[in-house]
Motif scaffolding. Structure first.
Motif, mmCIF file in Angstrom:
data_model
loop_
_atom_site.group_PDB
_atom_site.id
_atom_site.type_symbol
_atom_site.label_atom_id
_atom_site.label_comp_id
_atom_site.label_asym_id
_atom_site.label_seq_id
_atom_site.Cartn_x
_atom_site.Cartn_y
_atom_site.Cartn_z
ATOM 1 N N UNK A 15 -19.360 56.828 -33.756
ATOM 2 C CA UNK A 15 -19.587 56.063 -32.531
ATOM 3 C C UNK A 15 -18.276 55.689 -31.844
ATOM 4 N N UNK A 16 -18.309 55.679 -30.510
ATOM 5 C CA UNK A 16 -17.226 55.113 -29.719
ATOM 6 C C UNK A 16 -17.451 53.619 -29.608
ATOM 7 N N UNK A 17 -16.362 52.869 -29.387
ATOM 8 C CA UNK A 17 -16.447 51.421 -29.513
ATOM 9 C C UNK A 17 -15.793 50.682 -28.363
ATOM 10 N N UNK A 18 -16.449 49.626 -27.918
ATOM 11 C CA UNK A 18 -15.852 48.620 -27.060
ATOM 12 C C UNK A 18 -15.749 47.344 -27.877
ATOM 13 N N UNK A 19 -14.531 46.902 -28.161
ATOM 14 C CA UNK A 19 -14.316 45.770 -29.059
ATOM 15 C C UNK A 19 -13.700 44.610 -28.286
ATOM 16 N N UNK A 20 -14.237 43.413 -28.486
ATOM 17 C CA UNK A 20 -13.677 42.264 -27.796
ATOM 18 C C UNK A 20 -13.630 41.050 -28.718
ATOM 19 N N UNK A 21 -12.639 40.215 -28.473
ATOM 20 C CA UNK A 21 -12.426 38.992 -29.238
ATOM 21 C C UNK A 21 -11.302 38.227 -28.555
ATOM 22 N N UNK A 22 -11.058 37.022 -29.020
ATOM 23 C CA UNK A 22 -9.955 36.246 -28.454
ATOM 24 C C UNK A 22 -8.601 36.763 -28.907
ATOM 25 N N UNK A 23 -8.525 37.249 -30.150
ATOM 26 C CA UNK A 23 -7.227 37.637 -30.726
ATOM 27 C C UNK A 23 -6.965 39.128 -30.486
ATOM 28 N N UNK A 24 -6.316 39.412 -29.372
ATOM 29 C CA UNK A 24 -6.124 40.814 -28.992
ATOM 30 C C UNK A 24 -5.132 41.541 -29.890
ATOM 31 N N UNK A 25 -4.203 40.799 -30.516
ATOM 32 C CA UNK A 25 -3.263 41.481 -31.409
ATOM 33 C C UNK A 25 -3.997 42.090 -32.596
ATOM 34 N N UNK A 26 -5.015 41.415 -33.077
ATOM 35 C CA UNK A 26 -5.811 41.974 -34.169
ATOM 36 C C UNK A 26 -6.644 43.160 -33.685
ATOM 37 N N UNK A 27 -7.140 43.080 -32.460
ATOM 38 C CA UNK A 27 -7.887 44.207 -31.907
ATOM 39 C C UNK A 27 -6.985 45.432 -31.757
ATOM 40 N N UNK A 28 -5.752 45.209 -31.359
ATOM 41 C CA UNK A 28 -4.796 46.325 -31.244
ATOM 42 C C UNK A 28 -4.596 46.997 -32.594
ATOM 43 N N UNK A 29 -4.429 46.186 -33.627
ATOM 44 C CA UNK A 29 -4.246 46.724 -34.976
ATOM 45 C C UNK A 29 -5.484 47.497 -35.426
ATOM 46 N N UNK A 30 -6.650 46.953 -35.127
ATOM 47 C CA UNK A 30 -7.900 47.602 -35.523
ATOM 48 C C UNK A 30 -8.076 48.919 -34.778
ATOM 49 N N UNK A 31 -7.772 48.934 -33.489
ATOM 50 C CA UNK A 31 -7.880 50.174 -32.722
ATOM 51 C C UNK A 31 -6.961 51.245 -33.293
ATOM 52 N N UNK A 32 -5.730 50.865 -33.611
ATOM 53 C CA UNK A 32 -4.791 51.823 -34.189
ATOM 54 C C UNK A 32 -5.309 52.362 -35.518
ATOM 55 N N UNK A 33 -5.833 51.469 -36.353
ATOM 56 C CA UNK A 33 -6.381 51.878 -37.649
ATOM 57 C C UNK A 33 -7.518 52.886 -37.475
ATOM 58 N N UNK A 34 -8.436 52.591 -36.562
ATOM 59 C CA UNK A 34 -9.609 53.450 -36.382
ATOM 60 C C UNK A 34 -9.241 54.785 -35.764
ATOM 61 N N UNK A 35 -8.417 54.766 -34.723
ATOM 62 C CA UNK A 35 -8.082 56.025 -34.051
ATOM 63 C C UNK A 35 -7.148 56.895 -34.892
#
Length: 250
Positions: free
Chosen positions: A26-46
């Motif tokens: 699945x492709x993902x749209x991820x949102x949360x208050x802590x964008x630095x963690x989202x950046x890390x998660x995106x890098x991990x997944x991609x």
């Protein structure tokens, strides 16, 4: 290709759902208050799945206007949103009347009022495109009123479960709208929200618990207690046993 939007995706159940849904293609749209963690998660997944598209956005779900803006922006970017997982939540609280109305109000606003905004934004998109899958993350605590610091939290989780059922009820008998509505009741799954809780019976690790959640999501089940053991029979017991026994069980 399924595109899933997950709120509260920066940690805990949300981030693990993102990992496991990406592994399922699945492709993902991820949102949360802590964008630095989202950046890390995106890098991990991609890095693990280069063919996946992962978009991120900052979102405080208690900001109503931002909820609608971010959901619509994801829809515009991807062209469609196939599934929305209403996951963002708050676990703090205090016994009623002990002087911590601030904590209980914050829990109520995040877990119920903000969830309502997310449902409104998601269903607006689904009604327009005439299909979709709304997933609400409730809790086993929704089955009965809970004491102490859990009182407001459990009430909000019961509220969002009823909200979700009402939306599902409205979709019945509408063959022109292919919209599924699911509510999940997680039991004790280790996450950032409960990392301070020790020696809890039936607690499972994050990966195991979320695997049960993702399996239920993929089946588009109307409601699921996850993991099914012991929470399927436990939920029935919690609904019918006297409160003193429920307290001993939980």
């Amino acid at each position: 290709m399924t595109t899933t939007l997950i709120t509260g995706a920066s940690s805990g159940l949300g981030s693990e759902m993102a990992r496991q849904l990406a592994a399922r293609g699945e492709d993902l749209g991820l949102c949360a208050r802590r964008t630095e963690r989202l950046e890390e998660l995106r890098t991990e997944i991609t890095t693990a799945y280069p063919e996946r598209t992962v978009s991120i956005a900052a979102l405080d779900v208690t900001d109503d206007e931002a909820v609608f803006r971010v959901f619509r922006a994801f829809r515009d970017e991807f062209g469609t949103i196939d599934r929305v997982v209403v996951n963002a939540g708050l676990g703090k609280g205090a016994p009623i009347g002990k002087g911590r109305y601030d904590a209980n109000k914050a829990t109520a606003m995040t877990n119920f009022v903000a969830a309502l905004a997310q449902c409104e934004a998601a269903m607006e998109i689904f009604r327009e495109q005439r299909y979709g899958h709304l997933v609400m993350i409730s809790s086993m605590s929704a089955f009965r009123g809970m004491p102490g610091a859990m009182t407001t939290y459990a009430a909000t989780k019961a509220g969002v479960a009823a909200l979700t059922e009402g939306i599902r009820h409205e979709m019945v008998g509408k063959p022109d709208l292919d919209i599924d509505v699911s509510v999940l009741y997680p039991g004790y799954i280790r996450s950032e929200m409960n990392e301070h809780v020790k020696n809890t019976p039936f607690m499972v690790d994050t990966e195991t618990g979320v695997a049960a959640m993702v399996a239920a999501i993929e089946k588009r089940t109307a409601h699921a207690r996850v993991p099914s053991w012991p929470w399927k029979p436990m939920g029935t017991a919690m609904r019918h046993l006297p409160l003193p026994l429920v307290r001993r069980l939980t």
